[in-house]
Design a protein around this motif. Structure first.
Motif, PDB file in Angstrom:
ATOM      1  N   LEU A 191       0.829  -1.206   0.000  1.00 13.93           N
ATOM      2  CA  LEU A 191       0.000   0.000   0.000  1.00 13.93           C
ATOM      3  C   LEU A 191       0.863   1.255   0.000  1.00 13.93           C
ATOM      4  CD1 LEU A 191      -2.754  -1.066   2.559  1.00 13.93           C
ATOM      5  CD2 LEU A 191      -3.041  -0.787   0.087  1.00 13.93           C
ATOM      6  N   VAL A 192       1.936   1.231   0.769  1.00 17.75           N
ATOM      7  CA  VAL A 192       2.837   2.390   0.791  1.00 17.75           C
ATOM      8  C   VAL A 192       3.449   2.600  -0.589  1.00 17.75           C
ATOM      9  CG1 VAL A 192       5.012   3.263   1.728  1.00 17.75           C
ATOM     10  CG2 VAL A 192       3.320   2.220   3.257  1.00 17.75           C
ATOM     11  N   ARG A 193       3.867   1.525  -1.214  1.00 20.44           N
ATOM     12  CA  ARG A 193       4.501   1.666  -2.534  1.00 20.44           C
ATOM     13  C   ARG A 193       3.531   2.241  -3.571  1.00 20.44           C
ATOM     14  NH1 ARG A 193       7.299  -3.228  -0.826  1.00 20.44           N
ATOM     15  NH2 ARG A 193       9.545  -2.769  -0.721  1.00 20.44           N
ATOM     16  N   VAL A 194       2.281   1.773  -3.587  1.00 17.36           N
ATOM     17  CA  VAL A 194       1.350   2.316  -4.594  1.00 17.36           C
ATOM     18  C   VAL A 194       0.951   3.747  -4.255  1.00 17.36           C
ATOM     19  CG1 VAL A 194       0.500   0.034  -5.236  1.00 17.36           C
ATOM     20  CG2 VAL A 194      -0.745   1.352  -3.522  1.00 17.36           C
ATOM     21  N   SER A 195       1.027   4.132  -2.976  1.00 22.40           N
ATOM     22  CA  SER A 195       0.732   5.528  -2.633  1.00 22.40           C
ATOM     23  C   SER A 195       1.772   6.465  -3.226  1.00 22.40           C
ATOM     24  CB  SER A 195       0.681   5.710  -1.108  1.00 22.40           C
ATOM     25  OG  SER A 195       1.973   5.742  -0.542  1.00 22.40           O
ATOM     26  N   LEU A 196       2.962   5.940  -3.508  1.00 21.48           N
ATOM     27  CA  LEU A 196       4.065   6.736  -4.036  1.00 21.48           C
ATOM     28  C   LEU A 196       4.222   6.626  -5.546  1.00 21.48           C
ATOM     29  CD1 LEU A 196       6.671   5.734  -1.288  1.00 21.48           C
ATOM     30  CD2 LEU A 196       5.504   7.944  -1.474  1.00 21.48           C
ATOM     31  N   ASP A 197       3.461   5.728  -6.175  1.00 20.55           N
ATOM     32  CA  ASP A 197       3.705   5.410  -7.587  1.00 20.55           C
ATOM     33  C   ASP A 197       2.389   5.081  -8.277  1.00 20.55           C
ATOM     34  OD1 ASP A 197       4.445   4.308 -10.040  1.00 20.55           O
ATOM     35  OD2 ASP A 197       6.208   3.298  -9.228  1.00 20.55           O
ATOM     36  N   ARG A 198       1.857   6.030  -9.038  1.00 22.37           N
ATOM     37  CA  ARG A 198       0.574   5.815  -9.716  1.00 22.37           C
ATOM     38  C   ARG A 198       0.654   4.694 -10.753  1.00 22.37           C
ATOM     39  NH1 ARG A 198      -3.441   9.425  -8.918  1.00 22.37           N
ATOM     40  NH2 ARG A 198      -2.902  11.330  -7.770  1.00 22.37           N
ATOM     41  N   LYS A 199       1.776   4.577 -11.437  1.00 26.44           N
ATOM     42  CA  LYS A 199       1.914   3.517 -12.432  1.00 26.44           C
ATOM     43  C   LYS A 199       1.859   2.151 -11.770  1.00 26.44           C
ATOM     44  CE  LYS A 199       4.745   1.809 -16.243  1.00 26.44           C
ATOM     45  NZ  LYS A 199       4.633   0.404 -15.773  1.00 26.44           N
ATOM     46  N   LEU A 200       2.497   2.034 -10.624  1.00 29.93           N
ATOM     47  CA  LEU A 200       2.459   0.770  -9.902  1.00 29.93           C
ATOM     48  C   LEU A 200       1.037   0.449  -9.469  1.00 29.93           C
ATOM     49  CD1 LEU A 200       4.022  -1.588  -8.674  1.00 29.93           C
ATOM     50  CD2 LEU A 200       4.427  -0.174  -6.647  1.00 29.93           C
ATOM     51  N   ALA A 201       0.309   1.445  -9.035  1.00 27.74           N
ATOM     52  CA  ALA A 201      -1.100   1.234  -8.667  1.00 27.74           C
ATOM     53  C   ALA A 201      -1.884   0.716  -9.859  1.00 27.74           C
ATOM     54  CB  ALA A 201      -1.708   2.527  -8.142  1.00 27.74           C
ATOM     55  N   ALA A 202      -1.632   1.291 -11.032  1.00 29.51           N
ATOM     56  CA  ALA A 202      -2.319   0.830 -12.246  1.00 29.51           C
ATOM     57  C   ALA A 202      -1.940  -0.617 -12.584  1.00 29.51           C
ATOM     58  CB  ALA A 202      -1.996   1.762 -13.414  1.00 29.51           C
ATOM     59  N   ASP A 203      -0.678  -0.962 -12.383  1.00 26.61           N
ATOM     60  CA  ASP A 203      -0.231  -2.334 -12.634  1.00 26.61           C
ATOM     61  C   ASP A 203      -0.957  -3.311 -11.734  1.00 26.61           C
ATOM     62  OD1 ASP A 203       1.535  -1.374 -14.513  1.00 26.61           O
ATOM     63  OD2 ASP A 203       3.305  -1.551 -13.243  1.00 26.61           O
ATOM     64  N   VAL A 204      -1.099  -2.948 -10.459  1.00 24.01           N
ATOM     65  CA  VAL A 204      -1.785  -3.823  -9.508  1.00 24.01           C
ATOM     66  C   VAL A 204      -3.248  -3.993  -9.895  1.00 24.01           C
ATOM     67  CG1 VAL A 204      -2.595  -4.004  -7.113  1.00 24.01           C
ATOM     68  CG2 VAL A 204      -0.240  -3.328  -7.586  1.00 24.01           C
ATOM     69  N   THR A 205      -3.876  -2.896 -10.274  1.00 29.73           N
ATOM     70  CA  THR A 205      -5.271  -2.972 -10.690  1.00 29.73           C
ATOM     71  C   THR A 205      -5.439  -3.860 -11.904  1.00 29.73           C
ATOM     72  OG1 THR A 205      -5.695  -0.752  -9.811  1.00 29.73           O
ATOM     73  CG2 THR A 205      -7.256  -1.594 -11.433  1.00 29.73           C
ATOM     74  N   GLU A 206      -4.535  -3.743 -12.860  1.00 26.22           N
ATOM     75  CA  GLU A 206      -4.597  -4.572 -14.059  1.00 26.22           C
ATOM     76  C   GLU A 206      -4.369  -6.039 -13.715  1.00 26.22           C
ATOM     77  OE1 GLU A 206      -5.332  -5.399 -17.959  1.00 26.22           O
ATOM     78  OE2 GLU A 206      -5.526  -3.452 -16.933  1.00 26.22           O
ATOM     79  N   LEU A 207      -3.436  -6.306 -12.840  1.00 27.62           N
ATOM     80  CA  LEU A 207      -3.157  -7.687 -12.432  1.00 27.62           C
ATOM     81  C   LEU A 207      -4.377  -8.297 -11.745  1.00 27.62           C
ATOM     82  CD1 LEU A 207      -1.091  -9.988 -12.127  1.00 27.62           C
ATOM     83  CD2 LEU A 207      -0.339  -8.905  -9.995  1.00 27.62           C
ATOM     84  N   ALA A 208      -5.089  -7.514 -10.937  1.00 36.56           N
ATOM     85  CA  ALA A 208      -6.262  -8.014 -10.246  1.00 36.56           C
ATOM     86  C   ALA A 208      -7.387  -8.359 -11.206  1.00 36.56           C
ATOM     87  CB  ALA A 208      -6.741  -6.980  -9.232  1.00 36.56           C
TER      88      ALA A 208
END
Length: 210
Positions: A191-208
């Motif tokens: 959660l901390v990492r995606v709070s700092l990185d919008r692209k990473l958040a998008a990657d997680v959403t796509e993976l889900a």
């Protein structure tokens, strides 16, 4: 709890759920050396420097043998500066080298170098350490909640920001209901990492969604 939020939590752990302590090579246990190493890591991570650089600097300090308060205190200021430089932690290296030495000596004098002695009062006592403010306390307790379970689940504001970015619940109960207890530190790190990185958040959403 929904199937979507459970999938997102699992994707988060799979994609970026390594704890910062594990990334820094710390084998976290409730013993003096790894607890001290985690405090050093929290100190470095709380500065305005990229997290990967801070983790690399922590590894460089530990590779140089500075894994305990005694070793840190006995090292010269220049040795600490040089180790931080190896980790590319250059913006605050001189000040940080001083704080690391002062902090190690303080821990030795007050607590015999053993952070377990402040476990019951950790949120207040950690602030005595040079360079550790509210952010550093949050980082430390996020990481050690697996071995200091009385602080679990430790979901700070930074982690809650990551939860909002992924559409996950922000409450500790809502978040921890998505994963096994042993995975809460990994969930929080993700959660901390995606709070700092919008692209990473998008990657997680796509993976889900896959």
């Amino acid at each position: 709890m929904t199937a979507r939020t459970e999938r997102t939590a699992r994707a988060l752990i799979d994609r970026c759920g390594e704890t910062y302590a594990a990334q820094a090579g710390i084998r976290l246990r409730d013993t003096p050396a790894p607890l001290y190493q985690t405090l050093v890591l929290a100190h470095l991570l709380s500065a305005r420097i990229k997290a990967d650089v801070s983790v690399g600097a922590a590894r460089a300090l530990f590779d140089a043998g500075l894994r305990t308060p005694r070793a840190m205190a006995e090292a010269t200021w220049q040795q600490r500066v040089d180790a931080l430089g190896v980790g590319h932690y250059r913006r605050y290296d001189e000040r940080t080298a001083t704080q690391l030495g002062d902090g190690a000596r303080m821990l030795l004098e007050r607590y015999g170098g053993d952070l377990r002695r402040i476990r019951d009062e950790a949120p207040e006592r950690l602030r005595e350490y040079p360079g550790i403010g509210p952010t550093g306390v949050d980082i430390f307790l996020r990481e050690v909640q697996a071995v200091w379970p009385e602080y679990a689940p430790y979901i700070d504001e930074r982690a809650k920001e990551g939860a909002s970015r992924l559409g996950l619940p922000r409450s500790p109960r809502g978040l921890t209901g998505l994963v096994r207890d042993r995975d809460v530190p990994r969930l929080t790190a993700g959660l901390v990492r995606v709070s700092l990185d919008r692209k990473l958040a998008a990657d997680v959403t796509e993976l889900a969604r896959a």
